[in-house]
Write an enzyme that holds these catalytic residues in place. Structure first.
Site, mmCIF file in Angstrom:
data_model
loop_
_atom_site.group_PDB
_atom_site.id
_atom_site.type_symbol
_atom_site.label_atom_id
_atom_site.label_comp_id
_atom_site.label_asym_id
_atom_site.label_seq_id
_atom_site.Cartn_x
_atom_site.Cartn_y
_atom_site.Cartn_z
ATOM 1 N N ASP A 44 -25.210 -65.145 16.298
ATOM 2 C CA ASP A 44 -25.385 -63.958 17.133
ATOM 3 C C ASP A 44 -24.156 -63.053 17.041
ATOM 4 O OD1 ASP A 44 -23.651 -65.526 18.599
ATOM 5 O OD2 ASP A 44 -24.873 -65.586 20.414
ATOM 6 N N SER A 45 -23.153 -63.488 16.291
ATOM 7 C CA SER A 45 -22.021 -62.626 15.938
ATOM 8 C C SER A 45 -22.484 -61.391 15.185
ATOM 9 C CB SER A 45 -21.001 -63.398 15.095
ATOM 10 O OG SER A 45 -21.634 -64.084 14.022
ATOM 11 N N GLU A 115 -25.037 -72.635 22.803
ATOM 12 C CA GLU A 115 -23.718 -72.793 23.391
ATOM 13 C C GLU A 115 -23.783 -73.519 24.726
ATOM 14 O OE1 GLU A 115 -22.126 -68.510 21.578
ATOM 15 O OE2 GLU A 115 -21.873 -68.950 23.706
ATOM 16 N N GLU A 182 -15.014 -74.294 18.989
ATOM 17 C CA GLU A 182 -14.426 -72.964 18.795
ATOM 18 C C GLU A 182 -13.295 -72.707 19.778
ATOM 19 O OE1 GLU A 182 -15.550 -68.198 18.531
ATOM 20 O OE2 GLU A 182 -17.157 -69.675 18.752
#
EC number: 2.1.2.11
Length: 276
Positions: A44-45, A115, A182
């Protein structure tokens, strides 16, 4: 050889590092697929590097399906993981399974990524029970940027570090085949990696993870204004593109492009006939 979720899981026991990159279109996926890369994340970056948003929160399921379809057409041997975007799984277990199914059925992804830690483990289990492979994602989770108060490194105090370790264990127990770590300290990532039997994929989490992933525009140096500390630039594609674009513009304005070598010919007798 085609990369699969089993390839990923077995790599940890073989002590073979996994390598992933992002991709959002056919052309990039095709190039990556021809290289020694294990997996592609349709992240989704794309909201930031393709669509120009400030963060990932505006990305929709339709965006993810559209871009994942393009990547699937370009990559035949690379494992393709697609992100579940913000609010596509947080609302309910049903929504999580339904939207994960769309990324597989409509877009062609092999696996999905979502996430969160313990709070999303019921979603992970339900998606895995639906026979869809899941990659977890903990640490600096971009969809939580507002809750974090910005893009901040996570796990820097005792309670948060312990929480991340427990999150990783719970995600593994829920059935995930891998976890992205991350934006966490290198030594903490090492502890997490050694605490679970599924592979960890690091991005800003140091060298001890079982694999690494980078946003391809970052590692190619496409944007001079987007340079996270953890990114090593392996190229300066942004400068190369600017040079090529400016050279093209200069030659067009000078009348040197297109030249004879880049133009098509016609028999002069035809020209003579039509210009009588």
């Amino acid at each position: 050889m085609k990369n699969t979720t089993e390839t990923f899981k077995n790599s940890k026991f073989k002590k073979e590092k996994l390598v992933m990159l992002t991709a959002y279109d056919y052309s990039t996926a095709k190039i990556i697929d021809s290289c020694d890369i294990n997996g592609i994340l349709v992240g989704d970056s794309l909201g930031m590097v393709c669509l120009g948003y400030e963060n990932t929160l505006s990305v929709t399921m339709e965006d993810m399906i559209h871009h994942t379809k393009a990547v699937v057409r370009g990559a035949k041997s690379t494992l393709i993981v697609a992100d579940l975007p913000f609010m596509s799984y947080q609302t309910s277990v049903y929504d999580a399974v339904f939207n994960a199914g769309r990324l597989v059925k409509e877009a062609g992804a092999t696996a999905i990524k979502l996430e969160g830690g313990a709070l999303v483990c019921d979603r992970i289990k339900a998606i895995v029970d639906a026979q869809i492979p899941v990659m977890g994602h903990i640490g600096l989770t971009p969809q939580s940027v507002n809750a974090f108060g910005g893009f901040k490194i996570q796990g820097k105090n005792i309670s948060k570090a312990k929480e991340l370790i427990e999150d990783a264990k719970k995600i593994e127990a829920a059935g995930a085949f891998a976890i992205t770590l991350e934006g966490i300290p290198e030594k903490l990532a090492k502890i997490i990696t050694e605490s679970i039997t599924i592979p960890t994929i690091g991005i800003g989490a140091g060298k001890h993870c079982d694999g690494q992933i980078l946003v391809y525009q970052d590692m190619l140096g496409m944007f001079s204004d987007l340079a996270p500390k953890f990114v090593k630039r392996y190229g300066n594609i942004g400068d190369d593109m600017k040079e090529a674009f400016n050279s093209y513009a200069k030659e067009v304005r000078e009348g040197t492009f297109p030249d004879e070598a880049h133009s098509f010919k016609i028999d002069q007798s035809i020209i003579d006939e039509i210009t009588k």
